[in-house]
Design an enzyme around this catalytic site. Structure first.
Site, short mmCIF file in Angstrom:
data_model
loop_
_atom_site.label_atom_id
_atom_site.label_comp_id
_atom_site.label_asym_id
_atom_site.label_seq_id
_atom_site.Cartn_x
_atom_site.Cartn_y
_atom_site.Cartn_z
N ASN A 126 0.83 -1.21 0.00
CA ASN A 126 0.00 0.00 0.00
C ASN A 126 0.87 1.27 0.00
O ASN A 126 0.40 2.36 0.25
CB ASN A 126 -0.94 -0.03 1.21
CG ASN A 126 -2.13 0.88 1.01
OD1 ASN A 126 -2.41 1.32 -0.11
ND2 ASN A 126 -2.81 1.21 2.08
N SER A 446 -20.15 8.22 -0.70
CA SER A 446 -19.87 9.23 0.31
C SER A 446 -20.12 10.63 -0.24
O SER A 446 -19.95 10.88 -1.43
CB SER A 446 -18.43 9.11 0.79
OG SER A 446 -17.52 9.29 -0.27
N ARG A 528 0.89 11.20 3.52
CA ARG A 528 -0.33 10.44 3.82
C ARG A 528 0.06 9.10 4.43
O ARG A 528 0.73 8.28 3.82
CB ARG A 528 -1.16 10.23 2.57
CG ARG A 528 -2.23 9.17 2.74
CD ARG A 528 -3.56 9.53 2.10
NE ARG A 528 -4.49 8.40 2.21
CZ ARG A 528 -5.34 8.21 3.23
NH1 ARG A 528 -5.40 9.08 4.22
NH2 ARG A 528 -6.13 7.17 3.25
N TYR A 529 -0.35 8.91 5.68
CA TYR A 529 -0.08 7.66 6.38
C TYR A 529 -1.42 6.97 6.67
O TYR A 529 -2.43 7.65 6.84
CB TYR A 529 0.62 7.91 7.73
CG TYR A 529 1.88 8.76 7.66
CD1 TYR A 529 2.54 9.01 6.45
CD2 TYR A 529 2.41 9.33 8.82
CE1 TYR A 529 3.69 9.78 6.41
CE2 TYR A 529 3.56 10.11 8.78
CZ TYR A 529 4.19 10.34 7.58
OH TYR A 529 5.32 11.11 7.54
N HIS A 655 -18.44 -1.44 -6.71
CA HIS A 655 -17.66 -0.31 -7.21
C HIS A 655 -16.18 -0.63 -7.14
O HIS A 655 -15.71 -1.25 -6.20
CB HIS A 655 -17.98 0.93 -6.38
CG HIS A 655 -17.02 2.05 -6.62
ND1 HIS A 655 -16.98 2.73 -7.81
CD2 HIS A 655 -16.04 2.58 -5.84
CE1 HIS A 655 -16.01 3.64 -7.75
NE2 HIS A 655 -15.43 3.57 -6.58
N HIS A 705 -11.10 13.59 -7.69
CA HIS A 705 -9.91 14.08 -7.00
C HIS A 705 -9.67 15.56 -7.26
O HIS A 705 -8.79 16.16 -6.68
CB HIS A 705 -8.68 13.28 -7.43
CG HIS A 705 -8.77 11.84 -7.05
ND1 HIS A 705 -9.05 10.85 -7.96
CD2 HIS A 705 -8.67 11.22 -5.84
CE1 HIS A 705 -9.11 9.69 -7.33
NE2 HIS A 705 -8.88 9.89 -6.06
ZN ZN Z 1 -13.73 4.50 -5.74
#
Ligand code: ZN
Length: 767
Positions: A126, A446, A528-529, A655, A705
């Protein structure tokens, strides 16, 4: 005496010091000197920690302010012109390449507006690296000497280190050609690049480095012949240069056996292999170790958090010793420890029994040292005894073993993983029940997570507001989102997920068999962690996890509300998995827990249920072959177990993001409707790949984004292109992904334009 080695240590600091200082620097709150001071402190701290633990071979140049692959691009001057033209300092160039830079002109500085380089997943981890981006105008030269500077910094502290760099073949092969040089094959630059490796290695030797570690993780991929040949060329060349430090070529995350020919008879000091991920490669790789070469045995897991089993590992290393002799064997971490949290001692809320089963980066230092001492015949009996006790306790732990769950997994049959009727029949029932228009519109789940939401969640976590107050707040947020969607006239609504902190953690916290850290951060990219939850035992669902919110949302509207869940593979992939049972079993356990949730949602009146699997692609084994087809099979089975308990008229959605999906793999999930990230992909070939996809599909129409608002005309053009290949009656209209990170205003505008574009096509198709 067998030596111990660490391939790399987390750079983020025990309390995320690196994140705090880099973000402060980006916001202009601290100076570059403050930034460098913290970097220097973190490096010193890491070296001392390793030295004190007794590690023999300690890495340097594993530190980075953003990404170690990007560091190398900067070091070798692989910097596209669009960055150099601003004449930024090296560190600002690094950040501009990593994350883009947009800055208004001031009295002292010019305006800057440049986007980031492409960022991609580091193999199947990741972690994300910034892709080296080459063009015909790339001028290879050394830009500074970071590896030397950091080596000298450690030396000044009295610590001799082994500098680590990504090797030349991986650096090129993981890179790409810039958009102005698409005909350029990065690997063709090897000849130009190698002299720079020689130059930096000479400088390291002059500074006193006796050995270096060159990482070539691409060797665990399926490599074309010319890449294998490049490995041979590169290391024959480097190995034959006089006066360089001794070279250890390191690979990790899989087996190198299919590429083994490339490693035979290389004139280098030794190799490192990952025997955690690929223990079975031992005999093959041991057979190519030359008479004077060393074998670094990666036996302490750099990717997971479970305590090492000293007896088993020692036995494994012993195999190497009996083949090569103690002098030529090194005990090492399987990969860099970058992928594990920094220190278990930072966890004060973890259950004591569980804590006894875990080992984070700091604890893993002791592990390599103990194993090395043990196989060297030194007395480490106290450590061995404690370890054996912990291993035995874990095997019989009630935290870990739940016979009821094990039995339920064993009883999974074909019927449980198959919907009652084929798609055509289900669709007919759904259409009759739902009466949706052509080009139905929906979102991925979301809605904007506002500051207000975070503040209230924090208050609830800290106990400053009661559960009732928090529920009231969440309900008011849900109502807001429902009214908004009604107002802009979407067809299938969602509740907006204001109650969810993270799509895996939210469910993990409600499942039995999961553990959570308070400080177990791991770098995902830049600052980003993530804090992956840990699957500690057999997984089950004590009670419903999401029914309350979905039912409340549905009670507010006559339109359909989608229930929203995270799929079994995504829960598995974004957690630290167990190593005592296989991943398939863990996925099926998650699938059963989710199946209960799906069925409960249906029973509570939710008629559309989406089970997200954004991580299904990244779980794909690195090599083609049996392991990969096996994964595709069980990943699909897990999804179907989760979603096949419902009636035909209940519609299952799924998705996926991070595209490059295999349509056949998606087909095997048999979801009624899938939505996939698509806005950046819109080429005819990719559409064509999904043309024969039998069920319904929503190709994401805008990039979530970016705050940019696409016009109605843009949506129309995009849909027109898609409809040239893709049948209208199967087509859903939706964004790329969830809108959690967006602001409300741009969300309203974008979705309104999207809905109006769908209405335009409805009119067109009526005629
Ligand atoms: Zn997505």
């Amino acid at each position: 005496m067998v030596k111990s080695a660490v391939l790399g240590f987390p750079r983020i600091g025990p309390n995320r010091e690196l994140k705090k200082v880099t973000e402060s620097y980006w916001n202009g709150k601290v100076t570059v000197d403050d930034l460098f001071k913290v970097g220097k402190e973190l490096r010193a701290q890491n070296w001392k920690l390793q030295k004190d633990a007794g590690v023999d071979i300690i890495p340097s140049n594993d530190f980075s302010y953003y990404d170690h692959v990007l560091d190398l691009s900067l070091l070798f001057n692989v910097i596209p012109d669009r960055y150099t033209k601003y004449q930024l300092s090296p560190i600002d160039t690094l950040f501009a390449m990593g994350r883009g830079l947009q800055r208004k002109a001031t009295e002292t500085e010019k305006a800057v507006d440049v986007t980031a380089l492409e960022m991609v997943k580091w193999f199947d981890s990741n972690y994300h690296y910034v892709r080296p981006t080459f063009s015909h105008s790339t001028q290879f030269k050394l830009n500074g000497q970071k590896p030397v500077d950091e080596f000298l910094e450690a030396k000044e502290l009295g610590i001799q280190t082994r500098p680590v760099l990504v090797g030349p073949v991986s650096f090129l092969y993981l890179g790409k050609a810039d958009k102005d040089s698409l005909d350029l094959e990065p690997l063709s630059l090897l000849e130009k690049l190698l002299p720079l490796y020689v130059e930096i290695l000479q400088k390291l030797a002059a500074a006193g480095a006796t050995e270096v570690q060159l990482d070539e993780p691409t060797l665990v991929l399926d490599l074309p012949k010319e890449v294998q040949a490049a490995v041979k060329t590169a290391y024959t060349f480097l190995g034959n240069q006089a006066g360089l430090p001794k070279i250890t070529l390191a690979t990790y995350f899989g087996t190198v056996v299919p590429n083994l020919d490339a490693l035979k008879e290389l004139p280098i000091a030794g190799f490192h292999f990952d025997f955690i991920r690929a223990a079975e490669q031992f005999d093959d790789v041991a057979s190519i170790i030359g008479a004077n070469q060393t074998l670094s045995v990666g036996i302490v897991d750099g990717r997971n958090i479970w305590k090492n089993d000293f007896a088993k590992s020692s036995e494994f290393v012993q195999k190497a010793i009996s083949k090569l002799g103690a002098e030529r064997v090194i005990v090492a971490t399987s990969s860099s420890l970058l992928h594990t949290p920094v220190d278990l001692n930072n966890e004060n809320k973890l259950n004591a029994e569980l804590k006894n089963y875990f080992s984070f980066a700091t604890q893993k230092l002791e592990e390599v040292v103990v194993i090395a001492k043990n196989v060297s015949g030194q007395d480490v009996s106290a450590a061995l005894e404690a370890n054996a006790k912990s291993v035995a306790a874990k095997a019989s732990s009630t935290f870990i073993n739940d016979p009821a769950v094990q039995q339920r997994v064993a009883s999974i049959d074909k019927k449980m993983s198959t919907r009652a009727a084929p798609f055509g029949e289900r669709l007919a029932e759904q259409e009759k029940a739902f009466n949706l228009p052509l080009f139905p519109t929906t979102t991925i789940g979301s809605f904007p997570q506002t500051k207000d939401i975070r503040i209230n969640r924090n208050k609830f976590t800290k106990g400053t507001i009661s559960a009732e107050e928090y529920e009231q707040f969440i309900n008011s947020e849900i109502e807001k989102v429902i009214r908004f969607q009604e107002e802009i006239d979407l067809d299938v609504l969602v509740h907006g997920e204001p109650e969810r902190n993270d799509m895996v953690q939210y469910f993990g916290e409600q499942l039995k068999g999961y553990a959570f850290t308070t400080n177990g951060w791991v770098q995902s990219y830049g600052s980003r962690y993530v804090r992956p939850p840990i699957i500690v035992g057999d997984l089950s669902r004590p009670k419903a996890m999401s029914v309350k919110e979905s039912v409340y949302a549905q009670s507010l509207t006559k339109k359909l509300v989608k229930g929203m869940l995270t799929g079994p593979i995504t829960c598995l992939r974004w957690s630290f998995p167990r190593v005592d049972v296989d991943q398939k079993t863990q996925a099926l356990q998650l699938a059963l827990a989710l199946r209960d949730e799906v069925n409960d949602l249906e029973a509570a009146g939710i008629r559309v249920i989406q089970v997200d699997e954004p991580a299904i692609r990244e779980g794909l084994p690195l090599r083609a072959g049996a392991e990969r087809s096996d994964y595709q099979q069980w990943a699909a089975e897990a999804f179907r177990v989760a979603t096949s308990g419902v009636a035909n008229k209940t519609q299952i959605h799924s998705h996926f993001c991070y595209s490059d999906l295999d349509p056949n793999h998606i087909k095997a999930l048999d979801a009624d409707v899938v939505s996939i990230e698509f806005s950046k992909k819109d080429d005819a070939n990719y559409i064509a790949e999904f043309k024969d996809y039998p069920n319904h599909i929503g190709l994401g129409l805008f990039d979530i984004h970016s705050p940019r608002v696409p016009s109605k005309e843009e949506f129309i053009t995009k849909i027109e292109t898609i409809l040239k290949t893709y049948p209208a009656e199967k087509f859903w209209v939706n964004p790329d992904c969830g809108l959690k990170t967006r602001g409300w205003e741009e969300t309203r505008l974008s979705l309104t334009n999207m809905v109006n574009a769908a209405k335009y096509f409805r009119e067109q198709y009526k005629k």
